[in-house]
Design a protein around this motif. Structure first.
Motif, mmCIF file in Angstrom:
data_model
loop_
_atom_site.group_PDB
_atom_site.id
_atom_site.type_symbol
_atom_site.label_atom_id
_atom_site.label_comp_id
_atom_site.label_asym_id
_atom_site.label_seq_id
_atom_site.Cartn_x
_atom_site.Cartn_y
_atom_site.Cartn_z
ATOM 1 N N PHE A 108 0.811 -1.188 0.156
ATOM 2 C CA PHE A 108 -0.099 0.048 -0.020
ATOM 3 C C PHE A 108 0.859 1.269 0.058
ATOM 4 O O PHE A 108 2.124 1.178 0.148
ATOM 5 N N ARG A 109 0.543 2.413 -0.102
ATOM 6 C CA ARG A 109 1.138 3.644 -0.386
ATOM 7 C C ARG A 109 0.196 4.739 0.297
ATOM 8 O O ARG A 109 -0.831 4.638 0.111
ATOM 9 N N GLN A 110 1.064 5.732 0.710
ATOM 10 C CA GLN A 110 0.450 6.954 1.153
ATOM 11 C C GLN A 110 1.184 8.282 0.834
ATOM 12 O O GLN A 110 2.339 8.169 0.987
ATOM 13 N N ALA A 111 0.383 9.059 -0.218
ATOM 14 C CA ALA A 111 1.080 10.229 -0.692
ATOM 15 C C ALA A 111 0.643 11.351 0.493
ATOM 16 O O ALA A 111 -0.174 11.255 1.238
ATOM 17 N N PRO A 112 1.721 12.362 0.429
ATOM 18 C CA PRO A 112 1.383 13.585 1.298
ATOM 19 C C PRO A 112 -0.305 14.110 1.197
ATOM 20 O O PRO A 112 -0.551 14.247 0.285
ATOM 21 N N GLY A 113 -0.757 14.174 2.346
ATOM 22 C CA GLY A 113 -2.055 14.796 2.431
ATOM 23 C C GLY A 113 -3.150 13.815 1.832
ATOM 24 O O GLY A 113 -4.220 14.402 1.845
ATOM 25 N N LYS A 114 -2.831 12.571 1.511
ATOM 26 C CA LYS A 114 -3.721 11.604 1.098
ATOM 27 C C LYS A 114 -4.000 10.532 1.938
ATOM 28 O O LYS A 114 -2.958 10.148 2.902
ATOM 29 N N GLU A 115 -5.012 9.572 1.787
ATOM 30 C CA GLU A 115 -5.024 8.455 2.454
ATOM 31 C C GLU A 115 -4.313 7.286 2.132
ATOM 32 O O GLU A 115 -3.891 7.255 1.020
ATOM 33 N N ARG A 116 -4.029 6.327 2.702
ATOM 34 C CA ARG A 116 -3.424 5.286 2.317
ATOM 35 C C ARG A 116 -4.277 4.318 1.274
ATOM 36 O O ARG A 116 -5.293 4.253 1.614
ATOM 37 N N GLU A 117 -3.515 4.000 0.411
ATOM 38 C CA GLU A 117 -4.197 3.276 -0.798
ATOM 39 C C GLU A 117 -3.691 1.867 -1.158
ATOM 40 O O GLU A 117 -2.349 1.889 -1.088
ATOM 41 N N PHE A 118 -4.365 1.222 -1.834
ATOM 42 C CA PHE A 118 -3.877 -0.175 -2.307
ATOM 43 C C PHE A 118 -3.009 -0.046 -3.429
ATOM 44 O O PHE A 118 -3.350 0.761 -4.191
ATOM 45 N N VAL A 119 -1.870 -0.928 -3.582
ATOM 46 C CA VAL A 119 -1.072 -0.956 -4.702
ATOM 47 C C VAL A 119 -1.098 -2.216 -5.215
ATOM 48 O O VAL A 119 -1.274 -2.374 -6.659
ATOM 49 N N ALA A 120 -0.749 -3.396 -4.389
ATOM 50 C CA ALA A 120 -0.704 -4.749 -5.085
ATOM 51 C C ALA A 120 -0.989 -5.618 -4.086
ATOM 52 O O ALA A 120 -0.587 -5.253 -2.920
ATOM 53 N N VAL A 121 -1.316 -6.965 -4.472
ATOM 54 C CA VAL A 121 -1.515 -8.053 -3.293
ATOM 55 C C VAL A 121 -1.162 -9.315 -4.235
ATOM 56 O O VAL A 121 -1.365 -9.426 -5.424
ATOM 57 N N ILE A 122 -0.595 -10.178 -3.350
ATOM 58 C CA ILE A 122 -0.128 -11.536 -3.858
ATOM 59 C C ILE A 122 -0.739 -12.707 -2.914
ATOM 60 O O ILE A 122 -0.706 -12.433 -1.849
ATOM 61 N N SER A 123 -1.210 -13.639 -3.353
ATOM 62 C CA SER A 123 -1.636 -14.921 -2.585
ATOM 63 C C SER A 123 -0.626 -15.550 -1.958
ATOM 64 O O SER A 123 0.552 -15.312 -2.231
ATOM 65 N N TRP A 124 -1.013 -16.244 -0.892
ATOM 66 C CA TRP A 124 0.001 -17.030 -0.175
ATOM 67 C C TRP A 124 0.674 -17.585 -0.788
ATOM 68 O O TRP A 124 1.877 -18.151 -0.688
ATOM 69 N N ASN A 125 0.349 -18.238 -1.938
ATOM 70 C CA ASN A 125 1.452 -19.411 -2.728
ATOM 71 C C ASN A 125 1.784 -18.671 -3.983
ATOM 72 O O ASN A 125 2.540 -19.360 -4.697
ATOM 73 N N GLY A 126 1.592 -17.375 -4.047
ATOM 74 C CA GLY A 126 2.155 -16.541 -5.195
ATOM 75 C C GLY A 126 1.428 -16.648 -6.362
ATOM 76 O O GLY A 126 2.232 -16.195 -7.548
ATOM 77 N N VAL A 127 0.437 -17.427 -6.511
ATOM 78 C CA VAL A 127 -0.098 -17.924 -7.919
ATOM 79 C C VAL A 127 -1.155 -16.629 -8.273
ATOM 80 O O VAL A 127 -1.128 -16.324 -9.624
ATOM 81 N N ASP A 128 -1.780 -16.167 -7.450
ATOM 82 C CA ASP A 128 -2.799 -15.093 -7.792
ATOM 83 C C ASP A 128 -2.253 -13.695 -7.471
ATOM 84 O O ASP A 128 -1.745 -13.488 -6.234
ATOM 85 N N ASN A 129 -2.767 -12.590 -8.133
ATOM 86 C CA ASN A 129 -2.392 -11.211 -7.591
ATOM 87 C C ASN A 129 -3.295 -10.076 -8.030
ATOM 88 O O ASN A 129 -4.286 -10.419 -9.245
ATOM 89 N N ASP A 130 -3.264 -9.101 -7.722
ATOM 90 C CA ASP A 130 -4.083 -8.013 -8.285
ATOM 91 C C ASP A 130 -3.419 -6.571 -8.005
ATOM 92 O O ASP A 130 -2.537 -6.525 -6.937
ATOM 93 N N TYR A 131 -3.904 -5.773 -8.716
ATOM 94 C CA TYR A 131 -3.025 -4.222 -8.829
ATOM 95 C C TYR A 131 -4.321 -3.462 -8.997
ATOM 96 O O TYR A 131 -5.161 -3.319 -9.274
ATOM 97 N N ALA A 132 -3.622 -2.030 -8.423
ATOM 98 C CA ALA A 132 -4.491 -1.026 -8.561
ATOM 99 C C ALA A 132 -4.251 -0.683 -9.946
ATOM 100 O O ALA A 132 -3.284 -0.940 -10.646
ATOM 101 N N GLU A 133 -5.188 0.103 -10.773
ATOM 102 C CA GLU A 133 -5.414 0.511 -12.022
ATOM 103 C C GLU A 133 -4.042 1.388 -12.264
ATOM 104 O O GLU A 133 -3.575 1.285 -13.527
ATOM 105 N N SER A 134 -3.876 2.099 -11.369
ATOM 106 C CA SER A 134 -2.699 3.265 -11.365
ATOM 107 C C SER A 134 -1.573 2.677 -11.942
ATOM 108 O O SER A 134 -0.432 3.260 -12.281
ATOM 109 N N VAL A 135 -1.321 1.422 -11.359
ATOM 110 C CA VAL A 135 0.008 0.737 -11.701
ATOM 111 C C VAL A 135 0.114 -0.352 -12.521
ATOM 112 O O VAL A 135 1.165 -1.082 -12.546
ATOM 113 N N TRP A 136 -1.068 -0.821 -12.874
ATOM 114 C CA TRP A 136 -1.505 -1.800 -13.826
ATOM 115 C C TRP A 136 -0.162 -1.611 -15.106
ATOM 116 O O TRP A 136 0.014 -0.771 -15.537
ATOM 117 N N ARG A 137 0.517 -2.995 -15.241
ATOM 118 C CA ARG A 137 1.378 -2.944 -16.385
ATOM 119 C C ARG A 137 2.990 -2.319 -16.062
ATOM 120 O O ARG A 137 3.705 -2.300 -16.631
#
Length: 126
Positions: free
Chosen positions: A37-66
């Motif tokens: 997750f990340r937090q920019a100055p003056g903003k709330e903390r936001e989701f960036v990326a997540v990965i499952s326990w076995n590393g198989v599945d993941n998801d990203y915020a649209e702003s960092v996709w690709r």
């Protein structure tokens, strides 16, 4: 209690790359999803990326996709490769463990009770 230690932050020019790492210790679960997750100055903390326990599945915020890639070598470490960085990527990046994520799209309620690292600063200059 779980301890999370991030490393790899710093100052980089726009278009550059950084790699963040997070190491977990303590009472960790081998089946715990981890994320960033990340937090920019003056903003709330936001989701960036997540990965499952076995590393198989993941998801990203649209702003960092690709541009960002999350990975994990084992149950205790997770990394975030950040390419084509933009000034709007600037902020404090936090590692999180204990996310209730299995697969598919991330939902904020999956991170309602997680362990956090102390954060590492990423600054992207224009």
């Amino acid at each position: 209690q779980v301890q999370l230690v991030e490393s790899g932050g710093g100052l980089v020019q726009a278009g550059g790359s950084l790699r963040l790492s997070c190491a977990a210790s303590g009472r960790t679960s081998s089946r715990s999803a981890m994320g960033w997750f990340r937090q920019a100055p003056g903003k709330e903390r936001e989701f960036v990326a997540v990965i499952s326990w076995n590393g198989v599945d993941n998801d990203y915020a649209e702003s960092v996709w690709r541009r960002f890639t999350i990975s994990r070598d084992n149950a205790l470490t997770v990394a975030l490769q950040m390419n084509s960085l933009k000034p709007e990527d600037t902020g404090v990046y936090y590692c999180a463990a204990g996310i209730r994520y299995l697969r598919g799209r991330f939902s904020s309620n999956m991170a309602s009770n997680v362990d956090w690292g102390q954060g590492t600063q990423v600054t992207v200059s224009s």
